[in-house]
Write an enzyme that holds these catalytic residues in place. Structure first.
Site, PDB file in Angstrom:
ATOM      1  N   PRO A   1     -14.758  18.484  -7.895  1.00 55.32           N
ATOM      2  CA  PRO A   1     -15.376  19.496  -7.036  1.00 55.32           C
ATOM      3  C   PRO A   1     -16.788  19.828  -7.494  1.00 55.32           C
ATOM      4  O   PRO A   1     -17.019  20.114  -8.674  1.00 55.32           O
ATOM      5  CB  PRO A   1     -14.432  20.692  -7.179  1.00 55.32           C
ATOM      6  CG  PRO A   1     -13.102  20.076  -7.462  1.00 55.32           C
ATOM      7  CD  PRO A   1     -13.397  18.874  -8.314  1.00 55.32           C
ATOM      8  N   CYS A   2     -17.739  19.782  -6.557  1.00 50.81           N
ATOM      9  CA  CYS A   2     -19.148  19.887  -6.926  1.00 50.81           C
ATOM     10  C   CYS A   2     -19.686  21.305  -6.877  1.00 50.81           C
ATOM     11  O   CYS A   2     -20.790  21.569  -7.356  1.00 50.81           O
ATOM     12  CB  CYS A   2     -19.996  19.003  -6.011  1.00 50.81           C
ATOM     13  SG  CYS A   2     -20.054  19.567  -4.282  1.00 50.81           S
ATOM     14  N   GLN A   3     -18.938  22.264  -6.315  1.00 47.86           N
ATOM     15  CA  GLN A   3     -19.493  23.593  -6.093  1.00 47.86           C
ATOM     16  C   GLN A   3     -20.046  24.259  -7.359  1.00 47.86           C
ATOM     17  O   GLN A   3     -21.092  24.916  -7.296  1.00 47.86           O
ATOM     18  CB  GLN A   3     -18.438  24.516  -5.451  1.00 47.86           C
ATOM     19  CG  GLN A   3     -18.060  24.128  -4.033  1.00 47.86           C
ATOM     20  CD  GLN A   3     -16.894  23.158  -4.011  1.00 47.86           C
ATOM     21  OE1 GLN A   3     -16.594  22.500  -5.013  1.00 47.86           O
ATOM     22  NE2 GLN A   3     -16.215  23.068  -2.877  1.00 47.86           N
TER      23      GLN A   3
END
Length: 427
Positions: free
Chosen positions: A92-94
């Site tokens: 997940p890049c958030q």
């Protein structure tokens, strides 16, 4: 023309896919010659997409990578420790995304709870000890002050000390358009090989002649087109192709409705048919582009085309879930190009031999002339009370929030930057 079918190479390597999503990374690796032995995906719509398109890809029942790190063993895939060729995925890049700077809880890096997936990914590397690890993610994931790079390097060093391996992370920021993807999508590719040897990265093939958005979606004629929503949708016809809200600032060519650089880049951003697309968003708000040059949101099929998926690939779920899947995906063509280079490295095939093979997901240019851009229309009357001088953003390094407006403009209906962001994210 867009190649809607592709040839799967004979299986030359095995991969355990993490955070599989809509399958873009796996699809490209499959085209390069890898076999997906198993994949992990927690989102039910993505899992349905994978089942519908590649039922032969085994989806592990645990689905959650943090659970898999504690329970999945090589024998569950019919392998021994060290047999697996590749672990691949994009956590997940958030916590690392530049776009997250607009949200109060964004850009926390490894302090973000969602970063525990990075810990689990490295735990699985220790469990399987694959020949290589491949990571595709936003640039901030492996570069910058809050990146995961220090943790990953430290964890790989622990694995090396314990098991006699030589994993060493090498990362490179690339623009997907430079490899033939019809989208300017800056991402970091991280590769660590078990023998510690540096892989020769593929040479960009389209840096000087990128594939245009027109080449990807210009021949599509879909019946069910999404309708633009939100307070600002009526401004789209007043912005030229390839521009965004900055056209309607003191430094643009249109009337002044906004302060220069006081909003995020993708606000009212439109495609230009003679250029690659701008980066697709996974959870766009009603004013978040890129929008089609016909002044509307993109369809799911158009989004897949701009990501280099073949037309045979179909997304499960309602429209917004399909857009999320498409926007989060790794461009399959990019995965194929780097997958071929990785197989070259792992199998000892001379690079000049590998380069003679044309990627099967590569697009070509559509025949015939481009349609002329539509005429830029005047700002509709209902926005005329927004006209007037506005303060610009104070400058580089000042952060995203300083958007000062005159009291009269606030009364006219402009909102603070944080409020605007929450409205965009809530769509």
């Amino acid at each position: 023309m867009f190649e809607r079918r592709f040839t799967v190479q004979g299986h030359q390597g095995s991969v355990l896919s993490l955070f599989t999503g809509a399958g873009g990374l796996d699809l490209g690796l499959e085209a390069a010659g890898f076999e997906t032995r198993a994949c992990l995906e927690i989102d039910p719509f993505c899992a349905e997409t994978l089942q519908n398109n590649r039922p032969e890809w085994e989806q592990l029942k645990c689905r959650d990578v943090t659970v898999a790190a504690e329970t999945v063993k090589p024998k569950d895939l019919g392998l021994k420790v060290g047999d697996l060729d590749l672990i691949a995925g994009g956590p997940p890049c958030q916590p690392f995304s530049m776009a997250a700077q607009w949200a109060n809880t964004g850009r926390r890096g490894m302090d973000d709870d969602r970063a525990q997936t990075v810990v689990a990914m490295l735990d699985l590397v220790e469990v399987f000890q694959p020949r290589a690890l491949l990571i595709e993610n936003v640039a901030g994931f492996l570069r910058g002050e809050i990146s995961a790079s220090p943790f990953i390097r430290e964890r790989l060093a622990e694995i090396n000390a314990k098991h006699g391996t030589a994993y060493s992370l090498h990362a490179q920021i690339i623009d997907s358009a430079a490899y033939g993807v019809p989208q300017r999508r800056n991402r970091v590719i991280g590769i660590a090989t078990r023998d510690g040897k540096l892989m020769e990265l593929p040479v960009p093939t389209h840096a000087d002649a990128p594939i245009r958005a027109w080449d990807a979606i210009g021949d599509l004629a879909e019946a069910d087109l999404p309708v633009p929503q939100g307070n600002w949708a009526g401004l789209l016809p007043s912005i030229p192709e390839g521009s965004n809200y900055q056209y309607l600032t003191a430094r643009g060519g249109g009337e002044e409705l906004f302060g220069y650089r006081t909003r995020y880049w993708s606000f009212l951003l439109k495609l230009a048919r003679d250029q690659p697309a701008w980066t697709l968003a996974a959870s766009p708000g009603p004013s978040t582009g890129p929008f089609h040059w016909d002044n509307r949101p993109l369809t799911a099929r158009e989004s897949l085309r701009l990501q280099s998926f073949p037309d045979s690939w179909n997304l499960a779920g309602p429209f917004r879930q399909q857009i999320k899947q498409a926007g989060n995906a790794t461009p399959p063509l990019l995965a194929e190009v780097f997958g071929r280079a990785l197989l070259t490295h792992l199998n000892g095939v001379p690079a000049d031999v590998q380069e003679q093979v044309r990627p099967t997901l590569l697009l070509g240019q559509l025949e015939g002339p481009l349609r002329k851009p539509a005429e830029v229309l005047p700002v509709p009357e209902r926005y005329h009370d927004k006209k007037g001088a506005k303060k610009a953003h104070p400058g580089t390094g000042k952060g995203p929030k300083p958007r000062e407006v005159a009291p009269s403009q606030s009364r006219a209906g402009l909102v603070s930057s944080s409020d605007a962001v929450q409205q965009e994210l809530a769509w």
